[in-house]
Every structure is written in structure tokens, then in C-alpha cells.
Design a protein around this motif. Structure first.
Motif, PDB file in Angstrom:
ATOM      1  N   SER A   1       0.840  -1.190   0.000  1.00 41.17           N
ATOM      2  CA  SER A   1       0.000   0.000   0.000  1.00 41.17           C
ATOM      3  C   SER A   1       0.879   1.245   0.000  1.00 41.17           C
ATOM      4  CB  SER A   1      -0.909  -0.009   1.227  1.00 41.17           C
ATOM      5  OG  SER A   1      -0.190   0.330   2.397  1.00 41.17           O
ATOM      6  N   THR A   2       0.271   2.358  -0.316  1.00 41.08           N
ATOM      7  CA  THR A   2       0.985   3.639  -0.305  1.00 41.08           C
ATOM      8  C   THR A   2       1.546   3.932   1.078  1.00 41.08           C
ATOM      9  OG1 THR A   2      -0.406   4.504  -2.074  1.00 41.08           O
ATOM     10  CG2 THR A   2       0.734   6.119  -0.706  1.00 41.08           C
ATOM     11  N   PHE A   3       0.730   3.706   2.089  1.00 42.48           N
ATOM     12  CA  PHE A   3       1.165   3.952   3.460  1.00 42.48           C
ATOM     13  C   PHE A   3       2.399   3.124   3.797  1.00 42.48           C
ATOM     14  CE2 PHE A   3       1.115   2.999   8.007  1.00 42.48           C
ATOM     15  CZ  PHE A   3       1.033   4.265   8.556  1.00 42.48           C
ATOM     16  N   ASP A   4       2.337   1.828   3.512  1.00 41.60           N
ATOM     17  CA  ASP A   4       3.456   0.938   3.824  1.00 41.60           C
ATOM     18  C   ASP A   4       4.737   1.386   3.119  1.00 41.60           C
ATOM     19  OD1 ASP A   4       1.753  -0.607   5.391  1.00 41.60           O
ATOM     20  OD2 ASP A   4       1.322  -2.007   3.762  1.00 41.60           O
ATOM     21  N   TYR A   5       4.604   1.795   1.861  1.00 44.37           N
ATOM     22  CA  TYR A   5       5.769   2.228   1.101  1.00 44.37           C
ATOM     23  C   TYR A   5       6.393   3.480   1.707  1.00 44.37           C
ATOM     24  CZ  TYR A   5       8.637   3.957  -2.732  1.00 44.37           C
ATOM     25  OH  TYR A   5       9.685   4.421  -3.471  1.00 44.37           O
ATOM     26  N   ILE A   6       5.563   4.462   2.022  1.00 46.53           N
ATOM     27  CA  ILE A   6       6.077   5.734   2.552  1.00 46.53           C
ATOM     28  C   ILE A   6       6.706   5.555   3.929  1.00 46.53           C
ATOM     29  CG2 ILE A   6       5.410   8.013   3.402  1.00 46.53           C
ATOM     30  CD1 ILE A   6       3.344   8.116   1.157  1.00 46.53           C
ATOM     31  N   VAL A   7       6.049   4.790   4.791  1.00 52.02           N
ATOM     32  CA  VAL A   7       6.502   4.650   6.170  1.00 52.02           C
ATOM     33  C   VAL A   7       7.751   3.777   6.277  1.00 52.02           C
ATOM     34  CG1 VAL A   7       5.808   3.768   8.430  1.00 52.02           C
ATOM     35  CG2 VAL A   7       4.234   5.146   7.111  1.00 52.02           C
ATOM     36  N   ASP A   8       7.974   2.929   5.309  1.00 53.33           N
ATOM     37  CA  ASP A   8       9.186   2.105   5.293  1.00 53.33           C
ATOM     38  C   ASP A   8      10.329   2.968   4.769  1.00 53.33           C
ATOM     39  OD1 ASP A   8      11.250   0.344   4.928  1.00 53.33           O
ATOM     40  OD2 ASP A   8      10.048  -1.168   3.895  1.00 53.33           O
ATOM     41  N   PHE A   9      11.028   3.643   5.684  1.00 52.98           N
ATOM     42  CA  PHE A   9      12.081   4.567   5.303  1.00 52.98           C
ATOM     43  C   PHE A   9      13.285   3.887   4.659  1.00 52.98           C
ATOM     44  CE2 PHE A   9      11.854   9.057   7.343  1.00 52.98           C
ATOM     45  CZ  PHE A   9      10.602   9.267   6.780  1.00 52.98           C
ATOM     46  N   SER A  10      13.292   2.565   4.558  1.00 52.23           N
ATOM     47  CA  SER A  10      14.375   1.923   3.816  1.00 52.23           C
ATOM     48  C   SER A  10      14.246   2.223   2.320  1.00 52.23           C
ATOM     49  CB  SER A  10      14.399   0.407   4.063  1.00 52.23           C
ATOM     50  OG  SER A  10      13.258  -0.220   3.522  1.00 52.23           O
ATOM     51  N   LEU A  64       7.669   9.652  12.442  1.00 51.59           N
ATOM     52  CA  LEU A  64       9.045   9.169  12.446  1.00 51.59           C
ATOM     53  C   LEU A  64       9.923  10.279  12.986  1.00 51.59           C
ATOM     54  CD1 LEU A  64       7.850   7.952   9.343  1.00 51.59           C
ATOM     55  CD2 LEU A  64       9.703   6.470  10.097  1.00 51.59           C
ATOM     56  N   THR A  65      10.719   9.968  13.988  1.00 57.32           N
ATOM     57  CA  THR A  65      11.584  10.947  14.620  1.00 57.32           C
ATOM     58  C   THR A  65      13.032  10.616  14.270  1.00 57.32           C
ATOM     59  OG1 THR A  65      10.000  11.212  16.416  1.00 57.32           O
ATOM     60  CG2 THR A  65      12.247  11.993  16.814  1.00 57.32           C
ATOM     61  N   GLY A  66      13.695  11.594  13.661  1.00 57.00           N
ATOM     62  CA  GLY A  66      15.076  11.407  13.242  1.00 57.00           C
ATOM     63  C   GLY A  66      16.017  12.300  14.018  1.00 57.00           C
ATOM     64  N   THR A  67      17.163  11.752  14.371  1.00 58.43           N
ATOM     65  CA  THR A  67      18.171  12.541  15.070  1.00 58.43           C
ATOM     66  C   THR A  67      19.513  12.419  14.346  1.00 58.43           C
ATOM     67  OG1 THR A  67      18.653  10.702  16.571  1.00 58.43           O
ATOM     68  CG2 THR A  67      17.082  12.344  17.345  1.00 58.43           C
ATOM     69  N   SER A  68      20.189  13.545  14.276  1.00 59.76           N
ATOM     70  CA  SER A  68      21.549  13.583  13.745  1.00 59.76           C
ATOM     71  C   SER A  68      22.337  14.502  14.664  1.00 59.76           C
ATOM     72  CB  SER A  68      21.563  14.107  12.305  1.00 59.76           C
ATOM     73  OG  SER A  68      21.435  15.508  12.281  1.00 59.76           O
ATOM     74  N   LYS A  69      23.604  14.694  14.360  1.00 59.02           N
ATOM     75  CA  LYS A  69      24.397  15.554  15.239  1.00 59.02           C
ATOM     76  C   LYS A  69      24.039  17.028  15.082  1.00 59.02           C
ATOM     77  CE  LYS A  69      28.474  15.942  12.277  1.00 59.02           C
ATOM     78  NZ  LYS A  69      29.900  15.739  12.199  1.00 59.02           N
ATOM     79  N   SER A  70      23.311  17.393  14.013  1.00 54.40           N
ATOM     80  CA  SER A  70      23.003  18.809  13.803  1.00 54.40           C
ATOM     81  C   SER A  70      21.512  19.153  13.794  1.00 54.40           C
ATOM     82  CB  SER A  70      23.646  19.305  12.512  1.00 54.40           C
ATOM     83  OG  SER A  70      23.226  18.528  11.419  1.00 54.40           O
ATOM     84  N   PHE A  71      20.632  18.164  13.849  1.00 53.35           N
ATOM     85  CA  PHE A  71      19.211  18.481  13.879  1.00 53.35           C
ATOM     86  C   PHE A  71      18.385  17.300  14.383  1.00 53.35           C
ATOM     87  CE2 PHE A  71      19.970  16.922   9.559  1.00 53.35           C
ATOM     88  CZ  PHE A  71      18.966  15.981   9.401  1.00 53.35           C
ATOM     89  N   ILE A  72      17.138  17.622  14.735  1.00 56.21           N
ATOM     90  CA  ILE A  72      16.120  16.632  15.069  1.00 56.21           C
ATOM     91  C   ILE A  72      14.964  16.873  14.104  1.00 56.21           C
ATOM     92  CG2 ILE A  72      14.475  15.833  16.819  1.00 56.21           C
ATOM     93  CD1 ILE A  72      16.506  16.926  18.932  1.00 56.21           C
ATOM     94  N   ALA A  73      14.503  15.826  13.457  1.00 54.01           N
ATOM     95  CA  ALA A  73      13.398  15.936  12.504  1.00 54.01           C
ATOM     96  C   ALA A  73      12.232  15.081  12.985  1.00 54.01           C
ATOM     97  CB  ALA A  73      13.848  15.477  11.123  1.00 54.01           C
TER      98      ALA A  73
END
Length: 135
Positions: A1-10, A64-73
Motif C-alpha cells: 500500500s501507499t502507506f506501507d511504502y512511505i513509512v518504510d524509510f528503507s 518518524l523521529t530522526g536525530t543527527s548531530k546537527s538536527f532533530i526531525a
């Protein structure tokens, strides 16, 4: 599904030009707590981002919460299925940290333009998938 594709960040590197590579951590199905490792690039600079699925309502909403050394998304994705396809609402909140926060006024237009390009690219991929799925 569209949802599954988008949410699978791989798969995000297929439609987000700022992502050089992406993979899921572990082999389980996508669910609350699933993690992804991404390599983000802006210009010549590359930075790893660790994402986690922090809210998950199957087929409807994901955060989806992303963290890096310079930002949080924090990316909030909501999908409404319709007879003629679906409506995707995507809200990305990016909080820059440290010295990167000082650069935001200088690069905010580039960030916005990059986000708009990503949404256009995602739309093209989803349209192509819908065409292939037609009988």
C-alpha cells in the motif's frame, strides 16, 4: 500500500534526493519502534540520521523521529484512502541544534526548496506505482 511504502524509510532514497542511502535496522515488519539508518547529504556534506517510528496507526498515520548531530526531525505522515487514490499529508518539523541552528537563516530557502522537490519526487513515484497497479 501507499502507506506501507512511505513509512518504510528503507525506500526513502528512491524519492528523497537528499538521502544517499537508507536501511532498516533489524528484519522485523514495520511497527512502532522500528528504526532506520539514513545517510543525508547537503552539498558535499554527509551526515547519518537515525530514525525511529514513534507513533504508528497502521494504514493511517505515522510519526518518524530522526536525530543527527546537527538536527532533530519529526515527520508526521497521514494518509486518507480515496476511491481515486489517496491523499498524503506530510508535515516535517526540523529543529537545528548547536552551530547548525545559527545557519538556518542563511539556508532556509534551500531547505524549503529541497523539501518541495522531495514531495514532487514522491508524488511521481506514487503515481507510477498506481499506474502499474491498474488492471
Amino acid at each position: 500500500s501507499t502507506f506501507d511504502y512511505i513509512v518504510d524509510f528503507s525506500h526513502i532514497d528512491e524519492w528523497d534526493h537528499t538521502i544517499v542511502s537508507a536501511h532498516q535496522v533489524g528484519d522485523s515488519s514495520i511497527k512502532l519502534g522500528t528504526r532506520f539508518e539514513l545517510l543525508f547529504a547537503m552539498g558535499r556534506r554527509e551526515s547519518p540520521i537515525s530514525y525511529e517510528l514513534t507513533e504508528f496507526i497502521p494504514s493511517t498515520k505515522a510519526v518518524l523521529t530522526g536525530t543527527s548531530k546537527s538536527f532533530i526531525a519529526i515527520d508526521t505522515v497521514s494518509i486518507e484512502e480515496r476511491q481515486d487514490g489517496c491523499r498524503v499529508d506530510w508535515h516535517a518539523k526540523i529543529t537545528f541544534t548547536g552551530l547548525s541552528a545559527l545557519l538556518v537563516p542563511l539556508i532556509s530557502n534551500k531547505i524549503k526548496a529541497g523539501g518541495a522537490q522531495t514531495i514532487r519526487d514522491l508524488s511521481l513515484i506514487l503515481d507510477a506505482q498506481a499506474e502499474r497497479a491498474k488492471p
